[in-house]
Design a protein around this motif. Structure first.
Motif, PDB file in Angstrom:
ATOM      1  N   ARG A 158    -113.475 148.581 -53.792  1.00 57.41           N
ATOM      2  CA  ARG A 158    -114.167 148.604 -55.073  1.00 57.41           C
ATOM      3  C   ARG A 158    -113.315 148.167 -56.252  1.00 57.41           C
ATOM      4  O   ARG A 158    -113.854 147.660 -57.233  1.00 57.41           O
ATOM      5  CB  ARG A 158    -114.775 149.982 -55.324  1.00 57.41           C
ATOM      6  N   VAL A 159    -111.995 148.346 -56.201  1.00 54.62           N
ATOM      7  CA  VAL A 159    -111.147 147.895 -57.310  1.00 54.62           C
ATOM      8  C   VAL A 159    -111.208 146.380 -57.436  1.00 54.62           C
ATOM      9  O   VAL A 159    -111.460 145.828 -58.512  1.00 54.62           O
ATOM     10  CB  VAL A 159    -109.692 148.369 -57.115  1.00 54.62           C
ATOM     11  N   GLU A 160    -110.973 145.697 -56.304  1.00 51.67           N
ATOM     12  CA  GLU A 160    -111.036 144.233 -56.321  1.00 51.67           C
ATOM     13  C   GLU A 160    -112.448 143.747 -56.637  1.00 51.67           C
ATOM     14  O   GLU A 160    -112.641 142.841 -57.453  1.00 51.67           O
ATOM     15  CB  GLU A 160    -110.604 143.655 -54.969  1.00 51.67           C
ATOM     16  N   GLY A 161    -113.439 144.369 -55.981  1.00 55.41           N
ATOM     17  CA  GLY A 161    -114.823 143.956 -56.178  1.00 55.41           C
ATOM     18  C   GLY A 161    -115.279 144.130 -57.609  1.00 55.41           C
ATOM     19  O   GLY A 161    -115.923 143.246 -58.190  1.00 55.41           O
ATOM     20  N   PHE A 162    -114.936 145.266 -58.196  1.00 57.84           N
ATOM     21  CA  PHE A 162    -115.309 145.508 -59.585  1.00 57.84           C
ATOM     22  C   PHE A 162    -114.674 144.472 -60.499  1.00 57.84           C
ATOM     23  O   PHE A 162    -115.341 143.927 -61.394  1.00 57.84           O
ATOM     24  CB  PHE A 162    -114.884 146.913 -60.019  1.00 57.84           C
ATOM     25  N   SER A 163    -113.378 144.208 -60.304  1.00 57.63           N
ATOM     26  CA  SER A 163    -112.689 143.255 -61.184  1.00 57.63           C
ATOM     27  C   SER A 163    -113.305 141.862 -61.078  1.00 57.63           C
ATOM     28  O   SER A 163    -113.432 141.150 -62.079  1.00 57.63           O
ATOM     29  CB  SER A 163    -111.190 143.210 -60.872  1.00 57.63           C
ATOM     30  N   PHE A 164    -113.712 141.452 -59.865  1.00 62.55           N
ATOM     31  CA  PHE A 164    -114.339 140.130 -59.702  1.00 62.55           C
ATOM     32  C   PHE A 164    -115.657 140.052 -60.479  1.00 62.55           C
ATOM     33  O   PHE A 164    -115.890 139.124 -61.254  1.00 62.55           O
ATOM     34  CB  PHE A 164    -114.612 139.842 -58.227  1.00 62.55           C
ATOM     35  N   PHE A 165    -116.530 141.040 -60.266  1.00 63.00           N
ATOM     36  CA  PHE A 165    -117.874 140.985 -60.842  1.00 63.00           C
ATOM     37  C   PHE A 165    -117.876 141.235 -62.347  1.00 63.00           C
ATOM     38  O   PHE A 165    -118.651 140.618 -63.085  1.00 63.00           O
ATOM     39  CB  PHE A 165    -118.806 141.968 -60.132  1.00 63.00           C
ATOM     40  N   ILE A 166    -117.008 142.143 -62.827  1.00 60.93           N
ATOM     41  CA  ILE A 166    -117.009 142.414 -64.274  1.00 60.93           C
ATOM     42  C   ILE A 166    -116.455 141.207 -65.035  1.00 60.93           C
ATOM     43  O   ILE A 166    -116.929 140.886 -66.129  1.00 60.93           O
ATOM     44  CB  ILE A 166    -116.214 143.703 -64.601  1.00 60.93           C
ATOM     45  N   CYS A 167    -115.471 140.523 -64.452  1.00 57.19           N
ATOM     46  CA  CYS A 167    -114.955 139.304 -65.088  1.00 57.19           C
ATOM     47  C   CYS A 167    -116.027 138.221 -65.112  1.00 57.19           C
ATOM     48  O   CYS A 167    -116.178 137.490 -66.103  1.00 57.19           O
ATOM     49  CB  CYS A 167    -113.712 138.804 -64.361  1.00 57.19           C
ATOM     50  N   ASN A 168    -116.782 138.111 -64.030  1.00 53.86           N
ATOM     51  CA  ASN A 168    -117.874 137.147 -63.964  1.00 53.86           C
ATOM     52  C   ASN A 168    -118.939 137.456 -65.017  1.00 53.86           C
ATOM     53  O   ASN A 168    -119.451 136.555 -65.694  1.00 53.86           O
ATOM     54  CB  ASN A 168    -118.485 137.157 -62.570  1.00 53.86           C
ATOM     55  N   ALA A 169    -119.249 138.747 -65.187  1.00 50.67           N
ATOM     56  CA  ALA A 169    -120.238 139.155 -66.187  1.00 50.67           C
ATOM     57  C   ALA A 169    -119.785 138.773 -67.595  1.00 50.67           C
ATOM     58  O   ALA A 169    -120.565 138.235 -68.392  1.00 50.67           O
ATOM     59  CB  ALA A 169    -120.479 140.662 -66.095  1.00 50.67           C
ATOM     60  N   TRP A 170    -118.518 139.040 -67.904  1.00 48.24           N
ATOM     61  CA  TRP A 170    -117.983 138.684 -69.226  1.00 48.24           C
ATOM     62  C   TRP A 170    -117.995 137.167 -69.439  1.00 48.24           C
ATOM     63  O   TRP A 170    -118.348 136.677 -70.518  1.00 48.24           O
ATOM     64  CB  TRP A 170    -116.548 139.199 -69.363  1.00 48.24           C
ATOM     65  N   GLU A 171    -117.597 136.417 -68.424  1.00 44.63           N
ATOM     66  CA  GLU A 171    -117.537 134.955 -68.565  1.00 44.63           C
ATOM     67  C   GLU A 171    -118.912 134.376 -68.870  1.00 44.63           C
ATOM     68  O   GLU A 171    -119.072 133.551 -69.776  1.00 44.63           O
ATOM     69  CB  GLU A 171    -116.971 134.327 -67.295  1.00 44.63           C
ATOM     70  N   LEU A 172    -119.920 134.828 -68.144  1.00 51.59           N
ATOM     71  CA  LEU A 172    -121.272 134.323 -68.353  1.00 51.59           C
ATOM     72  C   LEU A 172    -121.802 134.730 -69.730  1.00 51.59           C
ATOM     73  O   LEU A 172    -122.430 133.925 -70.429  1.00 51.59           O
ATOM     74  CB  LEU A 172    -122.197 134.864 -67.258  1.00 51.59           C
ATOM     75  N   MET A 173    -121.525 135.965 -70.127  1.00 51.01           N
ATOM     76  CA  MET A 173    -122.006 136.455 -71.419  1.00 51.01           C
ATOM     77  C   MET A 173    -121.335 135.728 -72.584  1.00 51.01           C
ATOM     78  O   MET A 173    -121.987 135.352 -73.571  1.00 51.01           O
ATOM     79  CB  MET A 173    -121.774 137.959 -71.518  1.00 51.01           C
ATOM     80  N   LEU A 174    -120.022 135.503 -72.482  1.00 54.20           N
ATOM     81  CA  LEU A 174    -119.303 134.816 -73.559  1.00 54.20           C
ATOM     82  C   LEU A 174    -119.685 133.340 -73.640  1.00 54.20           C
ATOM     83  O   LEU A 174    -119.746 132.763 -74.737  1.00 54.20           O
ATOM     84  CB  LEU A 174    -117.797 134.967 -73.359  1.00 54.20           C
ATOM     85  N   LYS A 175    -119.945 132.721 -72.496  1.00 56.62           N
ATOM     86  CA  LYS A 175    -120.391 131.322 -72.523  1.00 56.62           C
ATOM     87  C   LYS A 175    -121.770 131.213 -73.168  1.00 56.62           C
ATOM     88  O   LYS A 175    -122.055 130.238 -73.886  1.00 56.62           O
ATOM     89  CB  LYS A 175    -120.400 130.749 -71.107  1.00 56.62           C
ATOM     90  N   ALA A 176    -122.615 132.206 -72.945  1.00 58.39           N
ATOM     91  CA  ALA A 176    -123.923 132.217 -73.604  1.00 58.39           C
ATOM     92  C   ALA A 176    -123.748 132.303 -75.120  1.00 58.39           C
ATOM     93  O   ALA A 176    -124.460 131.633 -75.880  1.00 58.39           O
ATOM     94  CB  ALA A 176    -124.756 133.385 -73.096  1.00 58.39           C
TER      95      ALA A 176
END
Length: 334
Positions: free
Chosen positions: A35-53
């Motif tokens: 979950r540590v690795e998984g969380f870091s992957f998905f939360i970074c992806n969420a931020w990237e998509l939101m900031l690009k929007a």
């Protein structure tokens, strides 16, 4: 935004919300050790998509592509630098440290990393929720129940000698270095936007009305307990100044779409409104909500997160009349 930009913007927001929910669900699932690795992957992806929007909304779709290669979009690090221009901002430092974890070889990630990163993860979740609403007027509580925004973690801190005995030298030393570095950042920044923990504590109170739930004492039990006094760090239990209470109340009301009214007009929650709650409910005398700091002959108060819940719930129960009612009641008291 033109039609192409609007379509891309909407798609990015929806994918960002889904990545965020996946990060939360993965982290709070007890059966998953990744979950540590998984969380870091998905939360970074969420931020990237939101900031690009946000960049598309503010600057147009070309802002998310490299100027010399229109087939490649910019990195999360570049998005952060463009949106959060202050490189000392605790929110930005939080994201950069989580990105560093995501980029670390999985050979160096061990279960104990959760113990040093959970505070950063919790702040990252809270920051995302806040910025998604600020930038895009999207409430994450519409996508996931608000109580799920608190991450679940129960592990005990690992001692250096245990880490060194459990793992090869290169992994152990990497872990201890990262732990020391994050602890130093927490001391220097001292901000809930960089790291914070939601701690659940049990305490025995004499008045059942002050309790969230009750238990019974069984004289026939074969298990013995004893009462203990536990030191409370006011920085953790009562971290808010009066100005921060007012700021957070307004943010929460705005996020939840609550319109506070007084005298028939819509208004924000002000210092005078705070004083009404303070005086009428005698908040300073309630240890659950207020902590008194004494230095020489002076004293001042800080307040717990619970006081935000108390005030916001009171407002939501009577949005159009609570301020006027409190004014009348305080006048009667005087």
């Amino acid at each position: 935004m033109n039609s192409v930009e609007l379509k891309t913007y909407d798609r990015l927001i929806e994918k960002s919300k889904e990545a965020f929910v996946l990060a939360i669900e993965l982290y709070n699932r007890p059966s998953i050790k990744y979950r540590v690795e998984g969380f870091s992957f998905f939360i970074c992806n969420a931020w990237e998509l939101m900031l690009k929007a946000k960049l598309i909304k503010d600057r147009g779709i070309d802002a998310v592509y490299y100027k010399d290669n229109k087939e490649r979009t910019i990195t999360l690090e570049r998005c952060i630098a463009l949106v959060f221009t202050n490189d000392k901002d605790p929110l930005r430092r939080n994201l950069e440290d989580i990105i560093r974890l995501r980029n670390t070889s999985t050979h160096f990630i061990v279960e104990e990393y959760e113990q040093i990163y959970v505070g950063l993860f919790q702040s990252c979740v809270t920051n995302f929720d806040d910025k998604m609403f600020t930038f895009h007027s999207v409430r994450m509580s519409d996508a996931i129940p608000p109580n799920f925004l608190t991450l679940s973690m129960s592990a005990s801190p690992a001692k250096p000698d245990v880490i060194r005995a459990k793992y090869p030298p290169e992994i152990a030393e990497r872990f201890l270095f990262d732990e020391a570095e994050i602890e130093q950042e927490q001391i220097l920044l001292e901000s809930q936007r960089y790291s914070c923990l939601m701690v659940t504590q049990l305490a025995v109170v004499k008045n059942p009305k002050d309790a969230d739930f009750s238990v019974a004492i069984d004289k026939d039990s074969d298990k013995r307990v004893r009462m203990a006094s536990v030191f409370r760090d006011p920085k953790s239990t009562h971290p808010l100044s009066a100005s921060k209470v007012i700021e957070h109340v307004n943010k929460r009301l705005n996020k939840e779409g609550v319109r506070l009214m007084a005298g028939g007009a819509v208004k924000s929650f002000t210092t005078n409104d705070w004083k009404l709650f303070l005086n009428f409910y005698d908040i300073k005398s309630n240890e659950k909500y207020a902590y008194r700091h004494e230095l020489a002959n002076t004293s001042n108060y800080t307040y717990s997160m619970g006081v935000l819940d108390f005030i916001c719930e009171g407002i939501k129960d009577n949005t159009t009349g609570i301020i006027d009612r409190l004014k009348e009641e305080v006048k009667k008291k005087k």
